[in-house]
Design a protein around this motif. Structure first.
Motif, PDB file in Angstrom:
ATOM      1  N   MET A 239      42.227 -49.276  30.604  1.00  0.00           N
ATOM      2  CA  MET A 239      41.450 -48.278  29.863  1.00  0.00           C
ATOM      3  C   MET A 239      40.590 -47.403  30.774  1.00  0.00           C
ATOM      4  N   SER A 240      40.767 -47.511  32.072  1.00  0.00           N
ATOM      5  CA  SER A 240      39.955 -46.731  33.004  1.00  0.00           C
ATOM      6  C   SER A 240      40.182 -45.236  32.812  1.00  0.00           C
ATOM      7  N   THR A 241      39.159 -44.454  33.095  1.00  0.00           N
ATOM      8  CA  THR A 241      39.251 -43.008  32.926  1.00  0.00           C
ATOM      9  C   THR A 241      38.102 -42.344  33.682  1.00  0.00           C
ATOM     10  N   ILE A 242      37.974 -41.043  33.524  1.00  0.00           N
ATOM     11  CA  ILE A 242      36.831 -40.314  34.050  1.00  0.00           C
ATOM     12  C   ILE A 242      35.905 -40.031  32.872  1.00  0.00           C
ATOM     13  N   GLY A 243      34.674 -40.457  32.972  1.00  0.00           N
ATOM     14  CA  GLY A 243      33.764 -40.286  31.846  1.00  0.00           C
ATOM     15  C   GLY A 243      32.328 -40.601  32.210  1.00  0.00           C
ATOM     16  N   ASP A 244      31.522 -40.787  31.196  1.00  0.00           N
ATOM     17  CA  ASP A 244      30.094 -41.060  31.363  1.00  0.00           C
ATOM     18  C   ASP A 244      29.906 -42.516  31.794  1.00  0.00           C
ATOM     19  N   PRO A 245      29.345 -42.765  32.980  1.00  0.00           N
ATOM     20  CA  PRO A 245      29.198 -44.146  33.459  1.00  0.00           C
ATOM     21  C   PRO A 245      28.312 -45.015  32.576  1.00  0.00           C
ATOM     22  N   LEU A 246      27.386 -44.394  31.830  1.00  0.00           N
ATOM     23  CA  LEU A 246      26.520 -45.201  30.973  1.00  0.00           C
ATOM     24  C   LEU A 246      27.275 -45.764  29.774  1.00  0.00           C
ATOM     25  N   PHE A 247      28.365 -45.122  29.377  1.00  0.00           N
ATOM     26  CA  PHE A 247      29.227 -45.702  28.343  1.00  0.00           C
ATOM     27  C   PHE A 247      29.938 -46.932  28.893  1.00  0.00           C
ATOM     28  N   ASP A 248      30.273 -46.897  30.170  1.00  0.00           N
ATOM     29  CA  ASP A 248      30.876 -48.056  30.827  1.00  0.00           C
ATOM     30  C   ASP A 248      29.883 -49.217  30.840  1.00  0.00           C
ATOM     31  N   LEU A 249      28.644 -48.918  31.183  1.00  0.00           N
ATOM     32  CA  LEU A 249      27.590 -49.926  31.151  1.00  0.00           C
ATOM     33  C   LEU A 249      27.428 -50.468  29.734  1.00  0.00           C
ATOM     34  N   GLY A 250      27.535 -49.585  28.730  1.00  0.00           N
ATOM     35  CA  GLY A 250      27.409 -50.012  27.344  1.00  0.00           C
ATOM     36  C   GLY A 250      28.452 -51.042  26.955  1.00  0.00           C
ATOM     37  N   THR A 251      29.687 -50.860  27.426  1.00  0.00           N
ATOM     38  CA  THR A 251      30.734 -51.841  27.150  1.00  0.00           C
ATOM     39  C   THR A 251      30.370 -53.190  27.746  1.00  0.00           C
ATOM     40  N   THR A 252      29.862 -53.179  28.975  1.00  0.00           N
ATOM     41  CA  THR A 252      29.428 -54.421  29.620  1.00  0.00           C
ATOM     42  C   THR A 252      28.317 -55.079  28.822  1.00  0.00           C
ATOM     43  N   LEU A 253      27.364 -54.293  28.349  1.00  0.00           N
ATOM     44  CA  LEU A 253      26.268 -54.834  27.540  1.00  0.00           C
ATOM     45  C   LEU A 253      26.813 -55.452  26.252  1.00  0.00           C
ATOM     46  N   GLY A 254      27.830 -54.819  25.661  1.00  0.00           N
ATOM     47  CA  GLY A 254      28.407 -55.343  24.425  1.00  0.00           C
ATOM     48  C   GLY A 254      28.994 -56.731  24.604  1.00  0.00           C
ATOM     49  N   TYR A 255      29.584 -56.990  25.750  1.00  0.00           N
ATOM     50  CA  TYR A 255      30.173 -58.296  26.033  1.00  0.00           C
ATOM     51  C   TYR A 255      29.125 -59.331  26.463  1.00  0.00           C
ATOM     52  N   TRP A 256      27.922 -58.865  26.795  1.00  0.00           N
ATOM     53  CA  TRP A 256      26.914 -59.745  27.383  1.00  0.00           C
ATOM     54  C   TRP A 256      26.158 -60.510  26.288  1.00  0.00           C
ATOM     55  N   VAL A 257      26.643 -61.692  25.958  1.00  0.00           N
ATOM     56  CA  VAL A 257      26.023 -62.534  24.935  1.00  0.00           C
ATOM     57  C   VAL A 257      24.964 -63.414  25.581  1.00  0.00           C
ATOM     58  N   GLN A 258      23.806 -63.525  24.922  1.00  0.00           N
ATOM     59  CA  GLN A 258      22.688 -64.305  25.452  1.00  0.00           C
ATOM     60  C   GLN A 258      22.490 -65.595  24.664  1.00  0.00           C
ATOM     61  N   ALA A 304      24.885 -50.442  21.210  1.00  0.00           N
ATOM     62  CA  ALA A 304      25.550 -50.305  19.912  1.00  0.00           C
ATOM     63  C   ALA A 304      26.967 -49.750  20.089  1.00  0.00           C
ATOM     64  N   TYR A 305      27.101 -48.783  21.008  1.00  0.00           N
ATOM     65  CA  TYR A 305      28.427 -48.242  21.293  1.00  0.00           C
ATOM     66  C   TYR A 305      29.347 -49.334  21.845  1.00  0.00           C
ATOM     67  N   GLY A 306      28.838 -50.127  22.786  1.00  0.00           N
ATOM     68  CA  GLY A 306      29.649 -51.196  23.370  1.00  0.00           C
ATOM     69  C   GLY A 306      30.150 -52.170  22.318  1.00  0.00           C
ATOM     70  N   LEU A 307      29.273 -52.558  21.406  1.00  0.00           N
ATOM     71  CA  LEU A 307      29.666 -53.475  20.338  1.00  0.00           C
ATOM     72  C   LEU A 307      30.686 -52.829  19.400  1.00  0.00           C
ATOM     73  N   PHE A 308      30.467 -51.554  19.073  1.00  0.00           N
ATOM     74  CA  PHE A 308      31.394 -50.843  18.191  1.00  0.00           C
ATOM     75  C   PHE A 308      32.784 -50.757  18.825  1.00  0.00           C
ATOM     76  N   LYS A 309      32.826 -50.431  20.090  1.00  0.00           N
ATOM     77  CA  LYS A 309      34.107 -50.328  20.795  1.00  0.00           C
ATOM     78  C   LYS A 309      34.834 -51.673  20.823  1.00  0.00           C
ATOM     79  N   ILE A 310      34.097 -52.741  21.090  1.00  0.00           N
ATOM     80  CA  ILE A 310      34.686 -54.078  21.085  1.00  0.00           C
ATOM     81  C   ILE A 310      35.255 -54.392  19.702  1.00  0.00           C
ATOM     82  N   CYS A 311      34.505 -54.019  18.665  1.00  0.00           N
ATOM     83  CA  CYS A 311      34.973 -54.233  17.299  1.00  0.00           C
ATOM     84  C   CYS A 311      36.322 -53.560  17.067  1.00  0.00           C
TER      85      CYS A 311
END
Length: 358
Positions: A239-258, A304-311
């Motif tokens: 799924m790699s592409t050229i885009g906003d790096p903070l959206f990439d960080l958002g995906t990582t945050l979505g997977y980061w369960v505490q 929220a974006y990261g979680l939505f994308k994972i969904c």
């Protein structure tokens, strides 16, 4: 102690044509004194990954899942080209050997690449098998530092400037993932409808474009078996592409369960991040800001974006299962992930924070 990541027996209905592939490998790699050995890495949910041993040498073969109809997410040529270009400039990706588009070989396009040996922290890794607190803490910092290194790569120099359109990335993502969700919808989940509306109405301004991985999490990095805090490889670039790096960080945050997240979120174990030594999501952002020199002004949106994308990713897999395109029993309860992740996303928005939500 965690063992090296190893393949196992191929799942039924996901077997490769051994005879055809043997003839093909003979043409590409020369004769083998031993029969072709095929095993499967069975932990992933998307593109299928196999270990193939030919003449004592082990390689990795990647192909789309059976029944896949999501072209942009399973384009083998695209993934092959990304790795081929990256491996010339970046030493944390496997080398590629060849790509094949002739579906007569194994029924789909595929490519063959280097096998990176090491440890992968898979979801549901028992706490007793996880590295100690000190190593986990070092790993988490190196994990985010590696992400910032990827974002800092000169993608035009690497030859990936045609990988995607950087400008307008955020809007395309929200619209695109929303459409994919609607096209694969099986259940009426009110939180998903709410998330789609909120994200489109609260889109932050994009400051820069970079190469982004788009699925960066613990089980997509290979760790040094002798130094588990050291990352030796980054996998799964589909799924790699050229885009906003903070959206990439958002995906990582979505997977980061505490460890203090909703019990259901901990149970589904999106990633092995609840072990002691792993930082909070806000601390991850602090680490990212330190190494990237980029200020993250709206963490709630990106989480929220990261979680939505994972969904949506999970919903698409569940849809394939419901339609009978795959018989993998692991997929039967995936709708529960969609429900809890969308619930957590809404909770984050309502509380205007990304930690201590329950």
């Amino acid at each position: 102690m965690i063992e090296l990541d190893s393949p196992g027996e191929v799942r039924k209905s996901e077997e490769l044509n051994n005879i055809n592939l043997s003839f093909y490998l003979k043409k590409k790699l020369g004769s083998s004194k031993r029969p072709l050995v095929i095993n499967q890495f069975k932990k992933g949910f998307s593109n299928l990954t196999y270990s193939i041993i030919w003449d004592k040498n082990e390689y990795v073969l990647r192909k789309p899942p059976f029944g896949a109809n999501i072209k942009s997410g399973h384009d083998m040529r695209r993934e092959y080209n990304v790795l081929s270009n990256l491996s010339k400039y970046y030493n944390k990706v496997p080398k590629t050997y060849f790509f094949e588009d002739d579906k007569n070989v194994i029924g789909s396009s595929f490519y063959v690449m280097q096998r990176l040996n090491g440890i992968i922290l898979r979801p549901n890794t028992p706490e007793s098998s996880m590295p100690d607190k000190k190593d986990i803490s070092k790993l988490s910092k190196n994990f985010i530092k590696t992400l910032t290194e990827l974002h800092a790569l000169k993608y035009k120099k690497v030859g990936l400037d045609d990988l995607g359109k950087g400008d307008g990335y955020g809007m395309r993502q929200i619209i695109g993932w929303s459409e994919r969700y609607k096209n694969s919808k099986t259940d009426d989940i009110k939180e998903m409808n709410s998330l789609m509306s909120w994200l489109i109405n609260n889109l932050p301004k994009q400051n820069k474009s970079s190469l982004i991985h788009n699925d960066y999490k613990y089980d997509n990095v290979v760790l040094d078996k002798d130094n588990i805090s050291k990352i030796v490889g980054v996998l799964d670039w589909e799924m790699s592409t050229i885009g906003d790096p903070l959206f990439d960080l958002g995906t990582t945050l979505g997977y980061w369960v505490q460890s203090n997240d909703h019990p259901m979120l901990r149970k589904i174990s999106l990633s092995s991040t609840t072990a002691e030594g792993n930082p909070s999501r806000m601390t991850l952002i602090d680490i990212y800001e330190k190494y990237s020199k980029v200020k993250v002004n709206n963490p709630v949106f990106y989480y929220a974006y990261g979680l939505f994308k994972i969904c949506v990713i999970v919903q698409q897999i569940y849809y394939r299962f419901k339609k009978g395109y795959t018989n993998d029993k692991r997929f039967s309860n995936l709708i529960d992930i969609v429900k809890i992740c969308s619930l957590v996303g809404r909770r984050s928005i309502e509380k205007n924070k990304i930690d201590d939500l329950f």
